[in-house]
Design a protein around this motif. Structure first.
Motif, PDB file in Angstrom:
ATOM      1  N   LYS A  90       0.829  -1.194   0.000  1.00 18.88           N
ATOM      2  CA  LYS A  90       0.000   0.000   0.000  1.00 18.88           C
ATOM      3  C   LYS A  90       0.866   1.247   0.000  1.00 18.88           C
ATOM      4  O   LYS A  90       0.365   2.357   0.104  1.00 18.88           O
ATOM      5  CB  LYS A  90      -0.894  -0.013   1.236  1.00 18.88           C
ATOM      6  N   ASN A 131       1.465   6.630  -0.112  1.00 14.84           N
ATOM      7  CA  ASN A 131       0.653   5.479   0.289  1.00 14.84           C
ATOM      8  C   ASN A 131      -0.822   5.636  -0.025  1.00 14.84           C
ATOM      9  O   ASN A 131      -1.296   6.703  -0.392  1.00 14.84           O
ATOM     10  CB  ASN A 131       0.848   5.140   1.758  1.00 14.84           C
ATOM     11  N   ASN A 137      -4.721   3.648   1.241  1.00 13.19           N
ATOM     12  CA  ASN A 137      -5.289   2.698   2.205  1.00 13.19           C
ATOM     13  C   ASN A 137      -6.429   1.935   1.597  1.00 13.19           C
ATOM     14  O   ASN A 137      -7.300   2.520   0.976  1.00 13.19           O
ATOM     15  CB  ASN A 137      -5.822   3.448   3.423  1.00 13.19           C
TER      16      ASN A 137
END
Ligand code: CTP
Length: 434
Positions: free
Chosen positions: A369, A385, A387
């Motif tokens: 991720k 990143n 999520n």
């Protein structure tokens, strides 16, 4: 002046939305409406939203009840909005009762009764095509497709065929699908999309059969070790106007596209080196080495390109089993090294070195991720990143959903030459193995 705020996705705008906005406005003098942004919805796993953000905003606007429309872009934004817009009361449908009580420290909470008998979910189910997924496997593991398919509008894994009765039994115990088949032709008949999750030796025939019977296919790669067989499957899919898609989830995940954008767009300069390793030991799966290799070759082809000048392969075997293999590729301006371990362990990692920066993905990078960007001369490491829950299968299915609704069979996540070259490289490794 009493200021009210309310939030929603307002997808496929319906009378329930109209009513709540009307009644929210009646609670005060000024109404702020928060409409969920696309990234926020994707991040929280709501992949089934049909209308674009622009359409959803326009529909809220058309009611004439909103004095101000804002976009809800991230989890936790609500508190900041209440403070920013100096809100007196927060209004939401009573399906959310109790979920926002923590906001009562900031403003009054008003839960209004939902309009009965209507929801966006219901409209989506009635309005759009439904696709039943059938799974062909030879071991009791669904790769999370059962759970993930449910998150995409119109898709559901309903059927299962397994040529091993014991595993079929186990599969059914684990996932309880509505329909179990002991004849794969019947499974194919009953399904719109077939997910092929069996050992490599059986994949080609199952895929061919499914395509011949007019069904779209998702398969664990590689489909085969032989390029001419893959060409046959591709040709068949084209003739029948069917989707033939590898299950490589990484390319459908947002963070990987950021990585591609950086590497292909020259943001880390010229690429000097692509280095990746993967290892997994699972004795129950034959030829796992080739499954893992497909995952590593694709990012290399995307980042370094298709035109390597030379490749050599070192394969270490224990009996029939490949314990370890190293694949080395010489490109005009750089090198790629891929290490795949089976019984011999290697640390999972992916590293791309450019003249102006290095990208690193640590751990299980193929489902990562996040990635790190190291820039020369800077001590700071930037972290990119995203999520999401689950293994990302829902993003692959969503891509399929878009292709189906646009009547397009070619995926732009994995191009045809990339699919072909994965098998071409594996075909060469197979030769080096023997
Ligand atoms: N709402 C309502 N009556 C309905 C449907 C929604 O009062 N029949 C309210 C919700 O309680 C919420 C707002 O409308 O306050 C926006 O809801 P949203 O989640 O966008 O609509 P749904 O139809 O519930 O969407 P979904 O089925 O995707 O959950």
């Amino acid at each position: 002046m009493k200021k009210i705020i309310t939030y929603g996705t307002f997808d496929l705008f319906h009378i329930g939305h109209y009513n709540i906005l009307k009644r929210a406005k009646e609670q005060g003098d000024y109404l702020v409406v928060g409409v969920t942004g696309e990234n926020y919805d994707i991040g929280r796993g709501k992949l089934n939203v049909h209308d674009s953000l622009a359409t959803r905003i326009e529909n809220v606007e058309k009611t004439g009840f909103a004095d101000e429309i804002i976009v809800e872009e991230y989890l936790g934004q609500k508190i900041g909005d209440i403070v920013k817009y100096d809100i007196d009361a927060f209004v939401i449908g009573d399906d959310w009762r109790g979920k926002f009580d923590h906001l009562s420290r900031y403003c009054d909470m008003i839960y209004l009764e939902r309009t009965k008998g209507i929801s966006s979910t219901q409209i989506r189910e009635e309005k759009f095509n439904q696709y039943d997924i059938g799974i062909i496997c030879d071991f009791a593991d669904d790769n999370q497709i059962v759970k993930e398919a449910k998150l995409v509008n119109g898709f559901e894994a309903k059927n299962i065929y397994c040529d091993n009765p014991e595993e079929l039994n186990l599969f059914q115990k684990k996932y309880s699908l509505p329909n179990v088949f002991d004849d794969y032709n019947e499974l194919i008949d009953a399904s719109d999309i077939i997910y092929i999750r069996c050992s490599i030796e059986k994949r080609f025939n199952f895929i061919k059969r499914a395509l011949k019977l007019g069904k779209h296919v998702i398969y664990d790669p590689p489909a085969t070790f032989k390029t001419y067989e893959l060409e046959k499957l591709m040709k068949l899919a084209k003739e029948k106007n069917l989707i033939l898609m590898e299950n490589i989830k990484m390319v459908h995940i947002y963070v990987f596209n950021q990585l591609l954008w950086m590497t292909q767009g020259g943001l880390i300069g010229d690429i000097l080196s692509f280095n990746c390793s993967i290892s997994k030991n699972d004795e129950t799966r034959s030829n796992l080495f080739y499954d893992l290799s497909s995952l590593t070759i694709l990012p290399m082809l995307k980042i370094m390109g298709q035109n390597y000048e030379k490749a050599d392969f070192q394969v270490k075997k224990d009996g029939d089993n490949i314990e370890f293999a190293s694949m080395n590729f010489v490109y005009p301006n750089g090198r790629a090294i891929i290490n795949v371990g089976n019984e011999i362990r290697v640390d999972n990692q992916l590293e791309i070195i450019g003249t102006e920066g290095t990208i690193r993905m640590k751990g299980d990078w193929w489902r990562s991720k996040s990635f790190e960007l190291h820039t020369p001369g800077s001590k700071d490491v930037q972290l990119y990143n995203t999520n999401f829950e689950g293994n990302g299968f829902k993003y692959l299915i969503r891509e399929m959903s878009r292709m189906l609704s646009n009547n397009r069979i070619d995926s732009r996540s994995i191009f045809e030459d990339e699919s072909f070259n994965i098998v071409k490289i594996l075909e060469q490794v197979k030769k080096a193995e023997n």
